[in-house]
Design a protein around this motif. Sequence first.
Motif, PDB file in Angstrom:
ATOM      1  N   ASP A  62     -10.070  60.337 -20.443  1.00  0.00           N
ATOM      2  CA  ASP A  62     -10.029  60.225 -22.321  1.00  0.00           C
ATOM      3  C   ASP A  62     -11.334  59.798 -21.697  1.00  0.00           C
ATOM      4  O   ASP A  62     -11.498  59.187 -21.427  1.00  0.00           O
ATOM      5  CB  ASP A  62      -9.070  59.400 -22.386  1.00  0.00           C
ATOM      6  CG  ASP A  62      -9.385  59.222 -24.571  1.00  0.00           C
ATOM      7  OD1 ASP A  62      -9.905  60.473 -24.803  1.00  0.00           O
ATOM      8  OD2 ASP A  62      -8.954  59.238 -25.169  1.00  0.00           O
ATOM      9  N   PRO A  63     -12.394  60.925 -22.230  1.00  0.00           N
ATOM     10  CA  PRO A  63     -13.745  60.027 -21.620  1.00  0.00           C
ATOM     11  C   PRO A  63     -14.159  59.247 -22.979  1.00  0.00           C
ATOM     12  O   PRO A  63     -13.611  59.559 -24.184  1.00  0.00           O
ATOM     13  CB  PRO A  63     -14.404  61.917 -22.296  1.00  0.00           C
ATOM     14  CG  PRO A  63     -13.214  62.591 -23.403  1.00  0.00           C
ATOM     15  CD  PRO A  63     -11.941  62.377 -23.081  1.00  0.00           C
ATOM     16  N   PRO A  64     -14.813  58.340 -22.726  1.00  0.00           N
ATOM     17  CA  PRO A  64     -15.525  57.417 -23.863  1.00  0.00           C
ATOM     18  C   PRO A  64     -16.786  57.887 -24.452  1.00  0.00           C
ATOM     19  O   PRO A  64     -17.342  59.237 -23.750  1.00  0.00           O
ATOM     20  CB  PRO A  64     -15.704  56.481 -22.529  1.00  0.00           C
ATOM     21  CG  PRO A  64     -16.425  56.734 -21.106  1.00  0.00           C
ATOM     22  CD  PRO A  64     -15.631  58.004 -21.095  1.00  0.00           C
ATOM     23  N   LEU A  65     -17.226  57.219 -25.936  1.00  0.00           N
ATOM     24  CA  LEU A  65     -18.377  57.402 -26.474  1.00  0.00           C
ATOM     25  C   LEU A  65     -19.634  57.073 -25.268  1.00  0.00           C
ATOM     26  O   LEU A  65     -19.733  55.306 -25.948  1.00  0.00           O
ATOM     27  CB  LEU A  65     -18.267  57.292 -27.766  1.00  0.00           C
ATOM     28  CG  LEU A  65     -19.331  57.709 -28.706  1.00  0.00           C
ATOM     29  CD1 LEU A  65     -19.480  59.248 -29.022  1.00  0.00           C
ATOM     30  CD2 LEU A  65     -19.272  57.427 -30.550  1.00  0.00           C
ATOM     31  N   GLU A  66     -20.426  57.984 -25.283  1.00  0.00           N
ATOM     32  CA  GLU A  66     -21.546  57.247 -24.746  1.00  0.00           C
ATOM     33  C   GLU A  66     -22.880  57.730 -24.236  1.00  0.00           C
ATOM     34  O   GLU A  66     -22.132  59.938 -25.245  1.00  0.00           O
ATOM     35  CB  GLU A  66     -21.202  57.165 -22.987  1.00  0.00           C
ATOM     36  CG  GLU A  66     -20.883  57.917 -22.054  1.00  0.00           C
ATOM     37  CD  GLU A  66     -20.415  57.903 -20.686  1.00  0.00           C
ATOM     38  OE1 GLU A  66     -20.298  56.641 -20.785  1.00  0.00           O
ATOM     39  OE2 GLU A  66     -20.174  58.865 -19.994  1.00  0.00           O
ATOM     40  N   ALA A  67     -24.071  57.521 -24.021  1.00  0.00           N
ATOM     41  CA  ALA A  67     -25.034  58.143 -24.322  1.00  0.00           C
ATOM     42  C   ALA A  67     -25.002  59.420 -23.048  1.00  0.00           C
ATOM     43  O   ALA A  67     -25.084  59.178 -21.909  1.00  0.00           O
ATOM     44  CB  ALA A  67     -26.579  57.305 -24.201  1.00  0.00           C
TER      45      ALA A  67
END
Length: 322
Positions: free
Chosen positions: A299-304
């Motif tokens: 589940d991918p994190p919200l990141e730059a």
Amino acid sequence: MSDMLEIRDLTRRFGGGRTIFGTTKPQLTAVRGVSLDLKRGETLGIVGESGCGKSTLARMLVGLDRPSEGAIRLDGKDLTEGGAKALAARVQYVFQDPVSSLNPRHTIRQILEAPMKHLLRLNGSERKKRLADLCEAVNLNPDFLVRYPHEFSGGQAQRIGIARALAAEPDVVVLDEPVSALDVSVQAQVLNLLDRLKRERDLTYVFISHDLAVIESVATRVAVMYFGRVVETAPSRKLFAAPLHPYTDLLLNSAPVPGKQRLRAGGDTGELPDPYNPPSGCAFAERCPRVEEDCRRIDPPLEAKARGDDHRAACLHPLPAD
């Protein structure tokens, strides 16, 4: 601009627990760990398909619904704690359906005076002065104050709804699909009114809509929600010019534009996952044209990503930078 409203790991669950017979009740999570910052004076647009959690998030921001987990802080003070009633006046709500959001048994005067009495504790002369100011601010004829909500058109009723929100002298106004129930010509009038009020009263907006054209015209920054999570955030110009998340790209390509054929990625069913049985990994994997094996596990994190700290996406295989 400083951060005014901070949303941290906000989660809202419905259902769950056990019946009197000991069986487990089904549970769904409408909002999943949303974290956002709202800067003073900006308009944060929140977009996504129906069922993505936009309205549930809006209701929690104004106290109409309580989060299961997480915190909402206004100028560093927690709005989710019991002593937040005094601060609640600073965050007001404009509803999607302008007529049904107004009490049919009350006159417009009673509707507009309610926040002044219960939140600001104004006396009669102060309320009279403020009523005149509100009528002028939203271009409402003062003679309308003795009428009832059913006597007004949708556009007029929405002006009354906006005036009711302003009556509490808020700093933040949450607008939940404020023009979706209105005719196109009336939409433009209401949007122009909101823009003027924002400038004149130094307001900060959270503007929720499924209409990307409206969001592009009003928002300074955009958060895209899918299946209860924020999957991409960016300044409005960046996001509409070159999205990172495949879901955002799908939304932009699916939006109706005069003279342009509507597109949809091949194989996309257009359906959200089952909220009672959420998938492992990325919730968008089954619809994503860029899906890889790791997408179904992580589940991918919200990141730059590669386009700077102000453009973030929750994607393991984002769209390439131009």
